[in-house]
Scaffold this active site. Structure first.
Site, PDB file in Angstrom:
ATOM      1  N   CYS A 107       0.829  -1.221   0.000  1.00 44.02           N
ATOM      2  CA  CYS A 107       0.000   0.000   0.000  1.00 44.02           C
ATOM      3  C   CYS A 107       0.858   1.264   0.000  1.00 44.02           C
ATOM      4  CB  CYS A 107      -0.932   0.024   1.217  1.00 44.02           C
ATOM      5  SG  CYS A 107      -1.739  -1.536   1.544  1.00 44.02           S
ATOM      6  N   PHE A 245      -4.955 -11.895  22.363  1.00 42.00           N
ATOM      7  CA  PHE A 245      -4.987 -12.231  23.798  1.00 42.00           C
ATOM      8  C   PHE A 245      -6.387 -12.034  24.388  1.00 42.00           C
ATOM      9  CE2 PHE A 245      -0.272 -11.531  23.731  1.00 42.00           C
ATOM     10  CZ  PHE A 245       0.074 -12.792  24.199  1.00 42.00           C
ATOM     11  N   ARG A 247      -8.804 -13.174  26.427  1.00 41.89           N
ATOM     12  CA  ARG A 247      -8.859 -14.185  27.492  1.00 41.89           C
ATOM     13  C   ARG A 247      -9.362 -13.546  28.783  1.00 41.89           C
ATOM     14  NH1 ARG A 247      -2.701 -16.622  26.890  1.00 41.89           N
ATOM     15  NH2 ARG A 247      -2.787 -17.117  24.648  1.00 41.89           N
TER      16      ARG A 247
END
Length: 273
Positions: A107, A245, A247
């Site tokens: 890009c 992550f 969690r």
């Protein structure tokens, strides 16, 4: 639950006090070799489920096809581990083209490593679809609840295509890339629009994973695992929101946070090094 995902192994377990001989479940590892127009193209080590979707998604991800309509026929020989694909318009495949790295501009921004075919098939995502932090937790929890094969074997990855409310369908495989290719194959076969969809994933967010998400065309990737630095650089360049992550009611937003509803009123503070 698919019994083709699992096999039985004799194992001696130690439970902290005693040794016990028992039978345990393990993920099946299965090689399949893909031939395109009678020429060997690649061998994938995978879980032996959704093999047609895997082959279609893999060929689309590699830039061999853009859509299943370009395929004249697919024959899967599960017993011998072969997939025979014939295209409507035969093409000469230079395997070096699909295995050599190039350094290119993504890009017009950062310089990244690509396979040559990635430069032709990676897409910048312009979707303005939004979701909330609550949606992230809800979808990740649903993926984990549905992941029976992982709970039984601990040896597979899962990928799901979702709306903000629900999982539409999911795929499992010993390889995280394979799980995404199976997902891509189903998307192509079912003619599903992905501009307002989300991918929820169990694996590490590497550069290869981000490239596959770009090729699929989804703007938001949610994972319970960690990213790599190159993965996030690519996500920033390709317009992909990466959330990792996820969690226990915690998560990290790594790229393009503008798609997360709560970020609109977030006040950024300077990070002191």
């Amino acid at each position: 639950m698919n019994n083709h995902m699992k096999g039985e192994l004799k194992v001696i377990k130690y439970d902290g006090d005693d040794l016990l001989e028992t039978i345990d479940l393990a993920a099946i590892e299965y090689p399949i070799t893909i031939y395109v127009d009678d020429e060997e193209f690649a061998t994938i080590v995978c879980s032996p489920t959704n093999l047609q979707e895997l082959v279609i998604g893999f060929l689309a991800s590699e830039g061999i096809i853009r859509h299943p309509s370009q395929i004249l026929s697919i024959e899967i020989d599960e017993n011998r581990g072969f997939a025979y694909v014939h295209l409507k318009i035969k093409q000469s495949i230079n395997k070096e083209f699909f295995s050599k790295r190039m350094i290119g501009s993504c890009c017009g921004k950062s310089r990244q490593f690509y396979f040559y075919n990635d430069a032709n098939t990676a897409k910048t995502i312009l979707s303005k679809h939004l979701l909330s932090i609550h949606d992230c937790f809800k979808l990740m929890n649903q993926l984990q609840v549905d992941s029976i094969d992982f709970r039984q074997t601990g040896g597979v990855h899962n990928a799901a295509l979702c709306t903000n409310e629900n999982i539409l369908f999911s795929c499992s495989d010993i390889g995280r890339h394979n799980a995404l290719d199976k997902l891509y194959g189903q998307i192509l076969q079912k003619h599903i629009s992905v501009k307002d969809k989300i991918v929820v994933f169990s694996g590490r967010i590497s550069s290869e994973v981000v490239l596959k998400i770009s090729k699929i065309g989804v703007g938001i990737l949610i994972s319970k695992s960690a990213p790599t630095t190159l993965g996030i650089e690519l996500a920033n360049d390709l317009g992909i929101t990466v959330i990792g992550f996820v969690r226990k009611e915690k998560l990290n937003i790594y790229s393009h946070p503008e798609r997360i509803i709560e970020v609109e009123n977030f006040s950024y503070t300077e990070i002191k090094e």
